[in-house]
Design a protein around this motif. Sequence first.
Motif, short mmCIF file in Angstrom:
data_model
loop_
_atom_site.label_atom_id
_atom_site.label_comp_id
_atom_site.label_asym_id
_atom_site.label_seq_id
_atom_site.Cartn_x
_atom_site.Cartn_y
_atom_site.Cartn_z
N TYR B 54 0.86 -1.15 -0.02
CA TYR B 54 0.00 -0.08 -0.09
C TYR B 54 1.04 1.48 -0.12
N CYS B 55 1.98 1.26 0.34
CA CYS B 55 2.83 2.55 0.55
C CYS B 55 2.82 3.06 -0.97
N PRO B 56 2.52 4.34 -0.99
CA PRO B 56 2.34 4.94 -2.11
C PRO B 56 3.49 5.53 -2.76
N GLY B 75 5.56 10.37 5.07
CA GLY B 75 4.74 10.41 6.39
C GLY B 75 3.21 10.38 6.39
N CYS B 76 2.82 9.79 5.12
CA CYS B 76 1.52 9.72 4.93
C CYS B 76 0.60 8.97 5.84
N GLY B 77 1.17 7.84 6.48
CA GLY B 77 0.26 6.82 7.34
C GLY B 77 -0.18 6.13 7.13
N ILE B 78 -0.26 5.80 5.63
CA ILE B 78 -1.09 4.69 5.08
C ILE B 78 -0.77 3.29 5.50
#
Lengths: 378, 105, 192
Positions: B54-56, B75-78
């Motif tokens: 999932y990491c974009p 640092g999006c937190g996904i």
Amino acid sequence: MIAAYPITPQTPLTEKLSEFVEGGELNAEYVAVESEHSALTVCTSASMAGARTFTASSAHGLAYMHEMLHWAAGARLPVVLACVNRAIGAPWNILNDQQDSISQRDTGWIQIYARNNQEILDSVLQAYKIAETVYVPVMVCYDGYVLSHAEMPVAVPSQEDVDKFLPSYQPHTILDPANPKNYNLVTLADPRVNTEGVLCHGYMELRYLLQEALQNSGEVIIRVGQEFAELFGRSYANMFWEDRLADADIVIVAMGSLAMEATVAADMLRVKGHKAGVLGMRVFRPFPKADLLKALKKSRLIVVFDKNISYGSEGATCSEIKSALYGSGVNAVIRNFIVGLGGRDVKAREMADAVTKSLPLLKEGFLNSEYPEWICYI
Amino acid sequence: MRTRDCKHICDESSPGIGEAGKTGEWRNSFPMIDQERCTPSRQNKPACFLCWLYCPEAVISKTVPVQINLEYCKGCGICSQVCPVQAITMINEEELHPEEDTQKS
Amino acid sequence: MNARLHEIRWHGRGGQGAITAAKIVAQAAYLKGYRGITAAPSFGAERRGAPVSASTRISPQTVMVISQVEKPDTVVVLDHTLLKYQEVTSGLDRGGWLVVNSQQHPKELNITGDFNIANADATRVCRELGLIIAGLPVVNTAILGALVHATNVVDMASIEAVIRERFSDSMIDINLAAIMKTFEITKLKKIR
Ligand code: SF4
Ligand code: SF4
């Protein structure tokens, strides 16, 4: 790959194409979509995946494609679209004028206008070759009902000859799972260095390239027209049609089927002893400024008939002609008449009358900044 | 060097770490992995890897243990949202480097 | 072959097939050797029963005029009840032909105008032959017999060739019979 959503008066075209596909005569995928926006989106995606694509629409349908028209041009996808010209509401109307395609002139598409049914077929074939050479989508425009629902003799070229003329489509970018790429992601104002250390375009450079492609496409359009003439015997090595311009000091300008009617108006004026000629616009984008200057050198009165208007200003063709002539030394009175909106019949004698009415201006003088006149009953 | 040299006629890039620039500079909180909870680490064999998927920014490695490249993690937190065992916690950068932040203000 | 442009205007009611008739004649003219040909509906909202019109232009050279016909050489009326509308004969000048589907003799039609009249009861022909679709006689092909009788723009041979090409096998003979029969019963009234 064909994707289209039916709208009057485009329907006879797409119905026929779906019959061809259904009957196995045309080796294509026909995608029935739920809207014009999707039709063009399917085309752009298929084009990126390496397919030759076609769609068609009219009026409100074309307007609904607006966003994707910009996208197709920006992504440099050689989609070919037939615009069957129809008036746009309000009020509701299904008949012909050219407001729909003219309203899309700034989307970065090449626009070609056909005068008759033979030119529609020939222009579509040329459109693919042009689009796939310069990687700019092409809109082939023709008058709804006036041409779309009229029958006239058309020479249909053989598949072998068409194959000789049009090589298979070579995409410049291709969606391929084996070689994944990102296309047309967020591209900000400034150029950026990619992971391989290559300086890549920012938004503005890509848009410059689109303009450059259109600027240079004129040569390609003429070359393709010549190649077409060699194979099929019908010449299209021109950006506009010239009728008796060599000695004409009065020039009638019209686009689409009206350019044929205009020649009848010129006949009428010639009978009265006026040196009238016709300039029939064929390619509206790119606008052939330089060629036009040469063709209009002798003109003293230019009467432009537009089946469209940029409200608050004037007809689109007229604006272009004026801008082409600015500072050129051609000192002509330029008159603009708005005609034929919403299917209003435009007759040769009305065009000839409009010219005759404009003749005194040559003596009286005329400001080319005047707003256009309308031929209507108001 | 001019941009024309890239030879692109539409925007084009290869998917990869850093294609969107130094995305690590965007981060105001960072993902901290608790290896005691993370399934691949606990079982000591490849498993799960949902955070990798999932990491974009594609900055999480598909390794045992999973590792995060903080140079490009934005640092999006996904990753912390998708982790089924809550092994990833987002930690505020300020808490980690309070003195840096003071300097900034 | 006519050396100049010949313009035909068709008047009928939506569903009668005026536009098809216009196209059949256009195609027949092409077979006869004309190269400038157009066939077009007039552009309005076409509904079943509403008066509709269409046009056919025939010329040895490319037809450059695409606006609607103003001065027809021939007017064909598929439904005589339309004769009450002034636009039906509008522009039809001396020497032109008005071709009408009607029971009446041309002299009884009560039309005044400086043109010739050809008249045939195509409706009766269709009824007798059973050329009826959805309860209505289909007169658009039959009336072509009267057109061929009155004018020399197209001939029977080219009309027949087009019918054979355009129609399904079961419909060819009946349509040809209707055209032939209408041709035979056509009465002419020429201006002096
Ligand atoms: S998903 Fe996690 S590792 Fe990837 S960028 Fe976002 S916070 Fe960083
Ligand atoms: S999602 Fe959670 S458990 Fe799965 S690999 Fe990532 S950190 Fe470990």
